[in-house]
Design a protein around this motif. Sequence first.
Motif, PDB file in Angstrom:
ATOM      1  N   UNK A  43       0.833  -1.207   0.000  1.00 48.86           N
ATOM      2  CA  UNK A  43       0.000   0.000   0.000  1.00 48.86           C
ATOM      3  C   UNK A  43       0.863   1.251   0.000  1.00 48.86           C
ATOM      4  N   UNK A  44       0.416   2.267  -0.735  1.00 49.26           N
ATOM      5  CA  UNK A  44       1.087   3.572  -0.768  1.00 49.26           C
ATOM      6  C   UNK A  44       0.020   4.651  -0.609  1.00 49.26           C
ATOM      7  N   UNK A  45       0.436   5.768  -0.127  1.00 47.72           N
ATOM      8  CA  UNK A  45      -0.477   6.905   0.008  1.00 47.72           C
ATOM      9  C   UNK A  45      -1.404   6.759   1.199  1.00 47.72           C
ATOM     10  N   UNK A  46      -2.147   7.823   1.463  1.00 47.32           N
ATOM     11  CA  UNK A  46      -3.007   7.811   2.634  1.00 47.32           C
ATOM     12  C   UNK A  46      -4.255   6.969   2.442  1.00 47.32           C
ATOM     13  N   UNK A  47      -4.594   6.597   1.187  1.00 41.68           N
ATOM     14  CA  UNK A  47      -5.750   5.749   0.960  1.00 41.68           C
ATOM     15  C   UNK A  47      -5.364   4.275   0.929  1.00 41.68           C
ATOM     16  N   UNK A  48      -4.115   3.946   1.163  1.00 40.72           N
ATOM     17  CA  UNK A  48      -3.609   2.577   1.172  1.00 40.72           C
ATOM     18  C   UNK A  48      -3.934   1.857  -0.138  1.00 40.72           C
ATOM     19  N   UNK A  49      -3.709   2.551  -1.242  1.00 44.10           N
ATOM     20  CA  UNK A  49      -3.865   1.906  -2.541  1.00 44.10           C
ATOM     21  C   UNK A  49      -2.710   0.929  -2.748  1.00 44.10           C
ATOM     22  N   UNK A  50      -3.040  -0.329  -3.071  1.00 41.11           N
ATOM     23  CA  UNK A  50      -2.012  -1.368  -3.188  1.00 41.11           C
ATOM     24  C   UNK A  50      -1.459  -1.413  -4.600  1.00 41.11           C
ATOM     25  N   UNK A  51      -0.112  -1.402  -4.686  1.00 38.20           N
ATOM     26  CA  UNK A  51       0.518  -1.563  -5.986  1.00 38.20           C
ATOM     27  C   UNK A  51       0.288  -2.955  -6.550  1.00 38.20           C
ATOM     28  N   UNK A  52       0.215  -3.946  -5.687  1.00 37.38           N
ATOM     29  CA  UNK A  52      -0.003  -5.333  -6.111  1.00 37.38           C
ATOM     30  C   UNK A  52      -1.187  -5.882  -5.324  1.00 37.38           C
ATOM     31  N   UNK A 251       9.159 -26.405 -10.884  1.00 37.09           N
ATOM     32  CA  UNK A 251       8.271 -25.231 -11.039  1.00 37.09           C
ATOM     33  C   UNK A 251       7.761 -24.657  -9.723  1.00 37.09           C
ATOM     34  N   UNK A 252       7.332 -25.499  -8.766  1.00 38.75           N
ATOM     35  CA  UNK A 252       6.775 -24.966  -7.522  1.00 38.75           C
ATOM     36  C   UNK A 252       7.838 -24.237  -6.709  1.00 38.75           C
ATOM     37  N   UNK A 253       9.039 -24.789  -6.648  1.00 37.41           N
ATOM     38  CA  UNK A 253      10.120 -24.111  -5.939  1.00 37.41           C
ATOM     39  C   UNK A 253      10.408 -22.764  -6.588  1.00 37.41           C
ATOM     40  N   UNK A 254      10.400 -22.729  -7.924  1.00 39.50           N
ATOM     41  CA  UNK A 254      10.651 -21.471  -8.614  1.00 39.50           C
ATOM     42  C   UNK A 254       9.545 -20.463  -8.333  1.00 39.50           C
ATOM     43  N   UNK A 255       8.302 -20.916  -8.240  1.00 33.12           N
ATOM     44  CA  UNK A 255       7.203 -20.003  -7.902  1.00 33.12           C
ATOM     45  C   UNK A 255       7.409 -19.394  -6.521  1.00 33.12           C
ATOM     46  N   UNK A 256       7.789 -20.219  -5.550  1.00 32.30           N
ATOM     47  CA  UNK A 256       8.022 -19.716  -4.194  1.00 32.30           C
ATOM     48  C   UNK A 256       9.157 -18.697  -4.168  1.00 32.30           C
ATOM     49  N   UNK A 257      10.237 -19.024  -4.859  1.00 31.68           N
ATOM     50  CA  UNK A 257      11.391 -18.118  -4.897  1.00 31.68           C
ATOM     51  C   UNK A 257      11.017 -16.804  -5.574  1.00 31.68           C
ATOM     52  N   UNK A 258      10.341 -16.900  -6.709  1.00 33.65           N
ATOM     53  CA  UNK A 258       9.968 -15.692  -7.446  1.00 33.65           C
ATOM     54  C   UNK A 258       9.060 -14.797  -6.617  1.00 33.65           C
ATOM     55  N   UNK A 259       8.042 -15.388  -5.991  1.00 33.23           N
ATOM     56  CA  UNK A 259       7.115 -14.591  -5.179  1.00 33.23           C
ATOM     57  C   UNK A 259       7.827 -13.975  -3.981  1.00 33.23           C
ATOM     58  N   UNK A 260       8.692 -14.748  -3.321  1.00 36.34           N
ATOM     59  CA  UNK A 260       9.385 -14.226  -2.137  1.00 36.34           C
ATOM     60  C   UNK A 260      10.299 -13.060  -2.493  1.00 36.34           C
ATOM     61  N   UNK A 261      11.062 -13.206  -3.570  1.00 34.92           N
ATOM     62  CA  UNK A 261      11.976 -12.126  -3.957  1.00 34.92           C
ATOM     63  C   UNK A 261      11.196 -10.897  -4.417  1.00 34.92           C
ATOM     64  N   UNK A 262      10.138 -11.130  -5.213  1.00 38.32           N
ATOM     65  CA  UNK A 262       9.347  -9.989  -5.698  1.00 38.32           C
ATOM     66  C   UNK A 262       8.712  -9.237  -4.529  1.00 38.32           C
ATOM     67  N   UNK A 263       8.098  -9.974  -3.595  1.00 40.72           N
ATOM     68  CA  UNK A 263       7.477  -9.325  -2.429  1.00 40.72           C
ATOM     69  C   UNK A 263       8.523  -8.584  -1.611  1.00 40.72           C
ATOM     70  N   UNK A 264       9.667  -9.220  -1.397  1.00 41.33           N
ATOM     71  CA  UNK A 264      10.708  -8.581  -0.606  1.00 41.33           C
ATOM     72  C   UNK A 264      11.216  -7.306  -1.238  1.00 41.33           C
ATOM     73  N   UNK A 265      11.457  -7.327  -2.548  1.00 36.63           N
ATOM     74  CA  UNK A 265      11.987  -6.141  -3.217  1.00 36.63           C
ATOM     75  C   UNK A 265      10.967  -5.007  -3.250  1.00 36.63           C
ATOM     76  N   UNK A 266       9.709  -5.355  -3.524  1.00 34.65           N
ATOM     77  CA  UNK A 266       8.695  -4.302  -3.622  1.00 34.65           C
ATOM     78  C   UNK A 266       8.426  -3.673  -2.255  1.00 34.65           C
TER      79      UNK A 266
END
Length: 737
Positions: A43-52, A251-266
Motif C-alpha cells: 500500500x502507498x499513500x493515505x488511501x492505502x492503494x495497493x501496488x499489487x 516449477x513450484x520451488x521457482x514459484x516460491x522463490x519468485x514470489x518471495x523475492x518480488x514481495x521482498x523487493x517491492x
Amino acid sequence: MPHSNRAPHDSFLLCRPRSAGPLMWVLAAVAMVLAAELSRSFAIGDREASLIWPPAGLALGLAIAFGPRLLPLLAVVLYGWAVGFRGGDPLPWLLPAVGTALGPWLAVTVLRQLEARLDRPGPVGELLWTYAVGIGLGVLVSSLLGTLGLRLDPEYAQYDFGHAWGVYAISEAFGVLVFTGLAARLGRALADRDLEAALQPESWQLPWFLGLVAVVGLEAFLAGTGSESLARAATFLYFPLLAISAGRARPLFQDLVTAAIAVGLVTTAIARSGAATDGAQLRDLLEVVILVLAFTVMAQVVAAMAELLRRYLASERASARRDDLTGLANERELDDHLTRQAESDHPALLASIDVPAVRKAVDVLGLEPTNEIEEWIADRLVENTPAGAVAARIGRGTYALLDTQDLATSAASLEWLYDAIDGYRYRGGPLPLTLHPTIGMLQLEANQALPASEAQALASLVTQQARERADRRILLRPADPAELAHERATLSRVETIRSALERADGFALFGQRVEPLGDGNEPFYEILVRLRQTDGSLLSPGEFLDVAARFNLVPALDRWVAARALAACAALPGCRLSINLSGASLSDLSLLDYIDQQPGLAGLEPGRVTFEVTETEAIQHPEQATRLLAGLRKRGYKVALDDFGTGLASFEYLKTFPFDYIKIDGSFVRDALNSPADRAVVESVRQVAAVFGARTVAEFVEDAETRSWLAEVGVDFAQGFGIHRPAPLEELLPQPT
C-alpha cells in the motif's frame, strides 16, 4: 499409438482440475485472508492503494487447480475480510468481491475451451495463454467491477473513472503475474499429496541459498550505512539468482522463490520511499516495481523454457528406449531392467516370445503388412502384460516380457497371450498368414546375478526347447545350470569372442579375390574374419558368428574389422576392399561417426572401399539401413547388397536402397549351367541391376565354364573357390616399402 506405454507429461500450469476436500476449502479461505493482508504491504499513500493485489492471482491460480468451485468461497472470504476485519463499507466492497470470483471464472472457462480446441502448447505456451487470458479477460472484468464498487464510496468518487480503473487493473495484473503460478501449483501439490516431492531438496540449492543470504546481507548493510544508491544497485544481484533458479528448479520451488523475492523487493522499495507523496518519489517507486515484475515474468518464462527443454530431453531419452514400430520397450531398455534385477534380491520371470511367421511375412507379404502384424501382436502383448512388468520388442517377430513382482500372474498372462496369438490368421495381404507363437519362460532366482545378455540367451534356449514340443509350444523352466550345460559351453565361447574383441590380434583378417569379368573393372578383395583362439588356432565364421549374433557382439566385431581393414587400405594406395556389415550394425547410425573418427585414414580413397549388407538384414531394418547406407555413400564409400535373390521381395528393395553392387546369391550361380531357372534368375538380376546403375557380382563360382558363361551374359565380377580361395590379408596386399 495405443501400445505406446508412455505416460504423458502433466501440464505445466493448466493442470487437470483436482477435487477439493474440506481441508482444502479451509486452506483456500485462510490463503485468501493472508493474500488480502499481504496487499497492505504494497500500500502507498493515505488511501492505502495497493501496488499489487495478491487476491487476484490467488483466485485465478486456485480456479486453475480446482476449477471454479472455490471461487464463491473466496469472494465471501474477501468480502468478510474487507468489511469485518478492515472495517470497510459493505456496499462498495460488494462488487469487488463478486469480481474476484467472476473474473477468474471467465478466464478459466476460456482457458479450458482453448485447451480442448487446440493442441497442448507446451510450458511456454501455457504460461503465455494463462497471462494473456487471465489479465486480458479476468482482470479486465474483475477490475471493472472493483472500480464500479469503489465509485460507490464518496471518497473515491472524486477520481477519474478511467484512471481509477487503470490503476485497479494494473494492481490486479501484478497480482496475477506474481501469484497465479504459485497458487495453482501449490494447490495441485497439496491435493495430490505430492508437496514433499515437488519441493524435494537438490544439491545446487544450498549454495544458491547462501548466495541469496549474502545478497540480502549486502543490501541491508549498504542501506544501514546510508548508501541508498549502492543499496538500490545491489538489488540487481537478485536477478542472476532468479535466472539460475529458473533454469534449474522445479516449477513450484521457482514459484516460491519468485514470489518471495518480488514481495521482498517491492516492500523494501515502498518502505524506502516513505509516504511517497512526491511525484518524483512515486515515479521512482513505480520504476522499481515495474522492473521487479519484469524480471519476475522473465524468470517465469525462462523456467517454462527450461521445463520445455527438460521434457524434450526426457522424451528423447524415452524414445531411445522404445521400439519405433510398436512403442514397446527395446532391447536396451530390457537390458537395463535385467541388470537391475540381477543386482536385486527379487526373483523374476523372463519370457522370450517368438513368432517365426512374422519373419516369413517380410518376403511373402512385404513390409507394410508385416508391420501391421507386429503392431497387432504388440497390442496383444500389452493387453496381457501385468502392471509393473516390461514388454519389449527385440527384433522381427521376437518379443520379451520381464516381471519381477507377480510371477504367477505373469505366467498366466503369457498363457492367455499364447491363446490370443496361436491360430490368428492375417488376411490383409495378398496371401493369408497364420501365426503360431513359441514362448519360453525362464524363472530367475533371487541373487542369481545373471548378466542381461546371458539371461536373454537362457530364455531363448527355453524357447528353442518349447519349439520342439509337439503340442502346446509354451514352456516354463528354471535357470538351472545343470540342465543348461550346453548353453554354458556356448557362453564360454562368448567370453572368448569378447576377449578377442579387446585384443589387437584377437581376430585374423582374410581376403577373397573378386575378379572382374570384363574391361573397365578393377579386382578387389572381400574381407573375411577368423577368430583366433588362445592356442593360436583359427575358427571359421560358422563356428562363432551365430554365438556372437545371439549375444549382440556382432556390432563390436563389425567395428573391429572395419577399423583394421580401413587402416590397412589407407596405408596402401590402390587397395580395394569390401567389408561386411551385419544386420545389427545397420540400425546403429553411430557407426558412421566411428568410421569418421578412425585415425590414419588421411590417405584413404573412400571410393575404393565397399560396405556389404545382406538382403534379409537390410529388409528387417529398412529405415535405419537406408539412412546408414546413404551416410556411407555421402562419404564416398560404395555399398553392396549381398545374397541377392534369397527373398521373395528382392526386386522391390532395389527401389529402396542405394546400392553400387548387387551380389547374386550363390544358390543361383553354382548350378546355373544345368538349370534354366537359375540362369534366368542370374540374367534377370544382371538386367535389373543395370537399370539401377549397379554392377553385379556372381558368388560361388567354382569352375571355368561357369566363369565364361557369366562373362557372356554381362555379369561384371565373379567370386568363389573357382576364382580364389581366401587367404590372410597381409599375404594378398602389397606391403608398403
